[in-house]
Design an enzyme around this catalytic site. Structure first.
Site, PDB file in Angstrom:
ATOM      1  N   ASP A 121       0.815  -1.067  -0.001  1.00 25.73           N
ATOM      2  CA  ASP A 121      -0.009  -0.059  -0.087  1.00 25.73           C
ATOM      3  C   ASP A 121       0.861   1.303   0.085  1.00 25.73           C
ATOM      4  O   ASP A 121       1.802   1.253   0.786  1.00 25.73           O
ATOM      5  CB  ASP A 121      -0.842  -0.073   1.450  1.00 25.73           C
ATOM      6  CG  ASP A 121      -1.735   1.006   1.204  1.00 25.73           C
ATOM      7  OD1 ASP A 121      -2.664   1.304   0.453  1.00 25.73           O
ATOM      8  OD2 ASP A 121      -1.596   2.002   2.314  1.00 25.73           O
ATOM      9  N   GLU A 147       1.455  -0.246  -5.128  1.00 25.97           N
ATOM     10  CA  GLU A 147       0.768   0.548  -5.380  1.00 25.97           C
ATOM     11  C   GLU A 147       1.715   1.941  -5.597  1.00 25.97           C
ATOM     12  O   GLU A 147       2.307   2.480  -4.685  1.00 25.97           O
ATOM     13  CB  GLU A 147      -0.167   0.987  -4.368  1.00 25.97           C
ATOM     14  CG  GLU A 147      -1.217   2.270  -4.651  1.00 25.97           C
ATOM     15  CD  GLU A 147      -2.255   2.266  -3.553  1.00 25.97           C
ATOM     16  OE1 GLU A 147      -3.370   2.610  -3.660  1.00 25.97           O
ATOM     17  OE2 GLU A 147      -1.954   2.248  -2.134  1.00 25.97           O
TER      18      GLU A 147
END
Length: 608
Positions: A312, A347
């Site tokens: 993330d 990401e």
């Protein structure tokens, strides 16, 4: 492990370079026993005779309390071991966690000393580029599943239920990607609103599984991974290494903040850097932070057998404080014998300066490609041309260069509109989040097809289903790796909420009873076709032909003409038919190949 049993002795150690004193705190019922620890360099250590496996423990640290200077030592704060692999309960937010001098032992979970953890035999990852990754919110995925026993719903173990495995196999899922399953804490603004974090992107310690999701701990995850592997399905963990739930200067003192606050990145004036939007950012220029991250990855590979990871806001992992494509963490992962062959997915953005780094991660990493999402949505909405669409379908070489595509293509993810909401809402509807509808993406490249939200008009309903079909087809014919978020294959809706992180309720719980079976069968057929052609999606061939919808060769004028509504692509080898056709008129989209496709029926208006 920070707590390690070795024969007849158990060693406890923890890093706290600036502390004046450290205590190990052992808990038996409500009783607490404190044992002084000795400094060894930047660590504090104590060896206790006996096997303490199963014992509950924490730490207390003494030193300066001056948060404005990054000093957060308060012996009243019970601190969770950053290397804990098991907790005796979940984190619960309480304002007292931030108050100096308030004893927090009754408020925080205790770490549990692990026994000997079995090592999963080494094996190559069960995942191939070009496959289908299925993103799963573990709790919301099975909370309403009629076939999963009530006591098992919402847990990691539920993913191994035969009904769930059958669904994954029907979709030809290559790997499931589990949204965060390590222990998290609610953001402080949620409890007063009667809300709770439903996504888990606010972790406290990186290895300890959250007891709400994985009550069986490491064993439950290991057995679930094994069950999925037995069906040929890999497992990827979504990890949050960019910030922790200790948040900003008003946040709680739970673990790293009270032991080694230098784990967080600070500006020259001493203020916390906030490249994540969560108040704090972990400093990957700090070797101790990287060591904790690497230990976490090794733990989940060695003791749970996972195939890889999605990171993330992964740009933070290469910051110190600016982004560096040659950041040490990349080389350290590549050099590690346990990690070098794992699936690694970034990401590739954060909200800090220079935070958008799509295409800049190492060549062996995959990257979430939000440009694919936006450009495909814009094409079907009618405001992007076929040239941009072709670039995305061909693997986004403009972003990743030629060669095997590193693009993870998706239409929708946990963050943003669901696929069904993309064709049902013009605007976000996030009032339930308690932020006056200001949170979440403002531009979703969505369109409601005539009515905002649910409609009883058969024509609008049929149009929306058809659009979801052709958009799924567009995704599944694309070069690269496909990401499908659980429930989008049968039209799940979040009522227009495009930031449902705080909705641990039916908004995010998948409603299995209201599945659109027609759409689900379409997704299953696409999965079967893609699986039969998997090798062809790794790299876009050079020997194909781009054609107009009526079969003529595309020329520059047609490519650039905004009225061009679609295109075809065919492989250059006639003996191996393979390709696709896409046209906004209809709308229509269909794969072409020597593998069966819906018994010859396409996904355009004639097949709806």
């Amino acid at each position: 492990m920070t707590a390690r049993v070795d024969g007849s002795c158990t060693r406890f150690s923890v890093r706290a370079p600036l502390a004046d004193a450290l205590w190990l705190c052992l808990f038996d019922g409500d009783g607490e026993r404190r044992v002084g620890m000795k400094r060894q360099g930047d660590d504090w250590v104590v060896d206790l005779p006996g096997d303490f496996a199963g014992a509950r423990y924490g730490f207390r640290a003494e030193g300066e309390w001056a948060p404005e200077r990054g000093a957060w030592f308060d012996p009243a704060k019970l601190l969770v071991d950053p290397h804990a692999v098991e907790l005796d309960g979940p984190f619960r937010f309480d304002a007292r966690l931030s108050q100096f001098g308030v004893d927090t032992a009754p408020l925080v979970p205790k770490a549990v000393v692990p026994g000997a953890l079995p090592v999963v035999p080494a094996a190559p990852p069960l995942f191939r580029r070009g496959g289908v990754i299925y993103e799963v919110n573990v709790r919301g995925f099975t909370m309403l599943h009629p076939d999963v026993p009530q006591a098992q719903r919402g847990t990691v173990a539920a993913l191994a239920h035969p009904a769930v495995l059958a669904h994954l196999k029907t979709l030809h899922v290559t790997a499931v990607e589990l949204m965060p399953i390590v222990a998290w804490i609610d953001e402080r603004h949620l409890p007063p609103l009667g809300l709770a974090n439903a996504w888990g992107y606010n972790p406290v310690v990186p290895m300890a599984l959250d007891p709400r999701l994985c009550p069986g701990g490491v064993e439950e995850l290991r057995e679930t991974v094994a069950a999925l592997h037995a069906e040929g399905i890999g497992v990827l963990l979504d990890l949050v290494f960019n910030h922790s739930g200790e948040s900003d200067m008003l946040g709680p003192v739970l673990s790293l903040r009270g032991l080694d606050n230098a784990a967080y990145a600070h500006a020259p004036d001493g203020s916390l850097i906030n490249d994540t939007g969560c108040g704090n950012t972990l400093d990957f220029g700090n070797p101790a932070v990287r060591a904790l991250a690497l230990d976490t990855l090794r733990h989940f590979v060695a003791h749970c057998g996972v195939d890889g990871f999605r990171f993330d806001l992964a740009t933070v992992m290469a910051r110190s404080p600016g982004f560096d494509a040659q950041a040490p963490i990349f080389a350290e992962i590549a050099a590690d014998p346990l990690l070098a062959d794992r699936v690694l997915i970034a990401e590739p953005w954060d909200i800090g300066p220079g935070g958008y780094q799509l295409g800049q991660f190492p060549e062996n990493w995959l990257e979430w490609n939000d440009r694919f999402r936006d450009d495909v949505r814009r094409f079907w909405r009618g405001d992007a041309g076929v040239g941009l669409l072709a670039t995305r379908l061909a693997g986004s070489a403009d972003l990743f260069g030629k060669g095997p595509s590193r693009s993870v293509n998706f239409l929708a993810a946990h963050d943003g509109f669901t696929l069904a909401d993309t064709v049902s809402f013009n605007s976000r509807h996030n009032s339930a989040n308690g932020e006056d509808n200001r949170d979440g993406h403002g531009e979703n490249f969505s369109w409601n097809n005539g009515v905002e939200g649910p409609s009883d008009d058969p024509a609008i309903v049929a149009r929306r289903v058809l659009l979801m079909k052709v958009m799924l087809t567009t995704l599944y014919v694309s070069t690269g790796t496909v990401l499908l978020t659980a429930g989008d294959e049968f039209g799940r809706s979040q009522g227009g909420n495009n930031n449902a992180y705080a909705q641990d309720n039916p908004t995010t719980w998948i409603d299995w009873a209201r599945r659109n079976r027609e759409l689900e069968q379409h997704a299953a057929a696409l999965g079967a076709w893609r699986a039969a052609n998997l090798a062809r999606f790794v790299q876009f061939p050079d020997d194909g032909r781009w054609l107009t919808c009526d079969g003529r060769a595309m020329d520059s004028e047609t490519w650039e003409n905004p009225t061009t509504t679609g295109l075809r692509w065919e492989h250059g080898e006639p003996a191996r038919p393979f390709g696709f056709a896409v046209d906004r008129v209809g709308p229509y989209a269909e794969p072409v190949g020597d593998a069966p496709w819906r018994d010859g029926r396409g996904s355009g208006s004639e097949a709806s």
